[in-house]
Design a protein around this motif. Structure first.
Motif, mmCIF file in Angstrom:
data_model
loop_
_atom_site.group_PDB
_atom_site.id
_atom_site.type_symbol
_atom_site.label_atom_id
_atom_site.label_comp_id
_atom_site.label_asym_id
_atom_site.label_seq_id
_atom_site.Cartn_x
_atom_site.Cartn_y
_atom_site.Cartn_z
ATOM 1 N N ARG A 53 0.826 -1.205 0.000
ATOM 2 C CA ARG A 53 0.000 0.000 0.000
ATOM 3 C C ARG A 53 0.865 1.261 0.000
ATOM 4 O O ARG A 53 0.583 2.227 -0.718
ATOM 5 N N ALA A 54 1.937 1.258 0.788
ATOM 6 C CA ALA A 54 2.821 2.423 0.854
ATOM 7 C C ALA A 54 3.527 2.650 -0.470
ATOM 8 O O ALA A 54 3.628 3.783 -0.953
ATOM 9 N N LEU A 55 4.020 1.574 -1.075
ATOM 10 C CA LEU A 55 4.731 1.696 -2.343
ATOM 11 C C LEU A 55 3.828 2.241 -3.443
ATOM 12 O O LEU A 55 4.211 3.126 -4.209
ATOM 13 N N VAL A 56 2.603 1.719 -3.509
ATOM 14 C CA VAL A 56 1.677 2.140 -4.554
ATOM 15 C C VAL A 56 1.250 3.589 -4.348
ATOM 16 O O VAL A 56 1.180 4.375 -5.303
ATOM 17 N N SER A 57 0.958 3.970 -3.107
ATOM 18 C CA SER A 57 0.514 5.343 -2.846
ATOM 19 C C SER A 57 1.601 6.341 -3.215
ATOM 20 O O SER A 57 1.314 7.405 -3.782
ATOM 21 N N ASN A 58 2.862 6.006 -2.938
ATOM 22 C CA ASN A 58 3.959 6.914 -3.271
ATOM 23 C C ASN A 58 4.164 7.012 -4.775
ATOM 24 O O ASN A 58 4.421 8.098 -5.314
ATOM 25 N N ALA A 59 4.031 5.895 -5.464
ATOM 26 C CA ALA A 59 4.182 5.902 -6.920
ATOM 27 C C ALA A 59 3.056 6.684 -7.587
ATOM 28 O O ALA A 59 3.286 7.468 -8.514
ATOM 29 N N LEU A 60 1.823 6.504 -7.122
ATOM 30 C CA LEU A 60 0.686 7.229 -7.693
ATOM 31 C C LEU A 60 0.836 8.733 -7.502
ATOM 32 O O LEU A 60 0.635 9.517 -8.438
ATOM 33 N N ALA A 61 1.190 9.141 -6.284
ATOM 34 C CA ALA A 61 1.329 10.571 -6.003
ATOM 35 C C ALA A 61 2.489 11.179 -6.792
ATOM 36 O O ALA A 61 2.404 12.322 -7.254
ATOM 37 N N SER A 62 3.572 10.428 -6.953
ATOM 38 C CA SER A 62 4.717 10.930 -7.720
ATOM 39 C C SER A 62 4.366 11.083 -9.198
ATOM 40 O O SER A 62 4.743 12.060 -9.846
ATOM 41 N N ALA A 63 3.620 10.114 -9.724
ATOM 42 C CA ALA A 63 3.248 10.158 -11.138
ATOM 43 C C ALA A 63 2.310 11.311 -11.443
ATOM 44 O O ALA A 63 2.311 11.843 -12.557
ATOM 45 N N GLU A 64 1.502 11.724 -10.463
ATOM 46 C CA GLU A 64 0.537 12.791 -10.687
ATOM 47 C C GLU A 64 1.190 14.144 -10.931
ATOM 48 O O GLU A 64 0.555 15.058 -11.458
ATOM 49 N N VAL A 65 2.455 14.294 -10.551
ATOM 50 C CA VAL A 65 3.127 15.591 -10.678
ATOM 51 C C VAL A 65 3.330 15.963 -12.143
ATOM 52 O O VAL A 65 3.291 17.142 -12.507
ATOM 53 N N PHE A 66 3.517 14.960 -12.993
ATOM 54 C CA PHE A 66 3.836 15.228 -14.390
ATOM 55 C C PHE A 66 2.638 14.955 -15.287
ATOM 56 O O PHE A 66 1.795 14.109 -14.988
ATOM 57 N N LEU A 67 2.567 15.681 -16.382
ATOM 58 C CA LEU A 67 1.503 15.511 -17.359
ATOM 59 C C LEU A 67 1.950 14.475 -18.384
ATOM 60 O O LEU A 67 2.495 14.811 -19.438
ATOM 61 N N PRO A 205 5.472 19.279 -1.416
ATOM 62 C CA PRO A 205 5.175 17.881 -1.081
ATOM 63 C C PRO A 205 4.188 17.282 -2.083
ATOM 64 O O PRO A 205 3.289 17.977 -2.575
ATOM 65 N N ILE A 206 4.360 16.019 -2.395
ATOM 66 C CA ILE A 206 3.432 15.347 -3.293
ATOM 67 C C ILE A 206 2.105 15.114 -2.569
ATOM 68 O O ILE A 206 2.005 15.273 -1.345
ATOM 69 N N ASP A 207 1.084 14.756 -3.319
ATOM 70 C CA ASP A 207 -0.256 14.601 -2.767
ATOM 71 C C ASP A 207 -0.274 13.598 -1.617
ATOM 72 O O ASP A 207 0.273 12.497 -1.725
ATOM 73 N N GLY A 208 -0.909 13.987 -0.509
ATOM 74 C CA GLY A 208 -1.030 13.116 0.654
ATOM 75 C C GLY A 208 0.083 13.245 1.662
ATOM 76 O O GLY A 208 -0.004 12.682 2.760
#
Length: 317
Positions: A53-67, A205-208
């Motif tokens: 859960r931690a790995l996925v949440s960090n990857a999702l939030a990081s990916a959201e930064v870029f278009l 900071p990234i989302d969350g």
């Protein structure tokens, strides 16, 4: 699949989706999923325990930064055992469904870039500094072309990036931004994009993720990507890293009014001279490192009457 390469056999998408659904149903998202070996900034090896859960949440939030674009191609050359590459390259590519091109020989990164034409390149400052030197001395004539011609952004992490390096990339037509994090935090804490980048900062900071500053000026992090615990060298038990929910990063920093973070170095690295005067080495090193004649610099002098600087000169100059 890469947009330039046809599949040898057609892919049964329905079968793949059913297989993935089966794996997801059998997965306990809160069970330990991986142990990342890290020496951090202390030099003492330890294992950082993360759940899915931690790995996925960090990857999702990081990916959201870029278009991201439909046919994004990532160029991965850092070892995937490194938490920065595992999340920044592999994790974000998986959650986005992007193509990830793996470079087996790290001496041939630019050659690989010209072959696969990536849109995003993640790296450490030393790599981008080498490219900057090649650009300055004429070995690289056209930076976008040398990176494959399609790069929208390069992302630097793992250590402080010289501002002059980012400016050299920008002047040559390639955005180079910074992020900040640590293995215990997911690892990504903050991340700049070409739209938000500002010299000397590592983005918001990234989302969350929440960041606060302790009374001592040390940054503390609260994040869904926090590790479950740490196994110290020679121990068998997993020790919680943030029992009260806030992880001390050990880094001094500032939180600017718009939320961007500015990192000032490790709190424990402050040098105390013989006369009691305190000097933060990272601040001095950052200024000296902007000099084109300096390749690497380290301030020392704890307990001495005056500080000393060890300098590695830039070979080309």
């Amino acid at each position: 699949l890469p947009p330039w390469r046809a599949a040898a056999e057609p892919v049964d998408r329905e079968a793949v989706q059913m297989q993935l659904a089966g794996h997801a149903a059998a997965c306990d998202p809160d069970a330990p999923a991986t142990i990342v070996l890290s020496s951090g900034t202390t030099g003492r090896p330890k294992g950082i325990v993360h759940c899915q859960r931690a790995l996925v949440s960090n990857a999702l939030a990081s990916a959201e930064v870029f278009l991201d674009e439909p046919h994004d191609v990532r160029l991965a050359w850092l070892p995937l055992s490194h938490s920065l590459a595992r999340t920044g390259d592999l994790g974000t590519a998986l959650v986005r469904g992007a193509c990830l091109a793996i470079v087996e020989d790290r001496q041939r990164v630019l050659e690989a870039a010209r072959e696969v034409s990536p849109t995003v390149i993640l790296g450490v400052p030393a790599f981008f500094e080498r490219v900057e030197r090649a650009l300055a001395n004429g070995r690289i004539k056209d930076l976008p072309a040398s990176l494959g011609g399609r790069v929208r952004v390069c992302v630097s992490g793992g250590a402080p990036l010289r501002q002059r390096t980012a400016e050299a990339f920008a002047a040559a037509g390639v955005a180079l931004v910074e992020g900040y994090g640590l293995a215990e935090a997911g690892p990504v804490v903050s991340l700049a994009s070409p739209r938000t980048w500002r010299g000397g900062t590592v983005g918001p900071p990234i989302d969350g993720v929440l960041v606060r500053r302790s009374p001592a000026g040390v940054l503390e992090v609260q994040s869904p990507g926090l590790a479950q615990g740490v196994i110290e060298a020679g121990e068998r038990e997993v020790r919680p890293i943030a029992p009260e929910g806030w992880l001390s990063t050990g880094d001094r920093g500032e939180i600017e009014p718009d939320g961007h973070l500015r990192i000032a170095g490790r709190a424990v690295d402050v040098l105390v001279l013989a006369n009691g005067e305190k000097i933060p080495p990272a601040d001095v090193e950052a200024v000296l490192a902007e000099d084109p004649a300096i390749a690497q610099v380290c301030l020392i002098g704890h307990g001495l009457r005056r500080p000393l600087v060890v300098v590695v000169p830039e070979p080309d100059l």
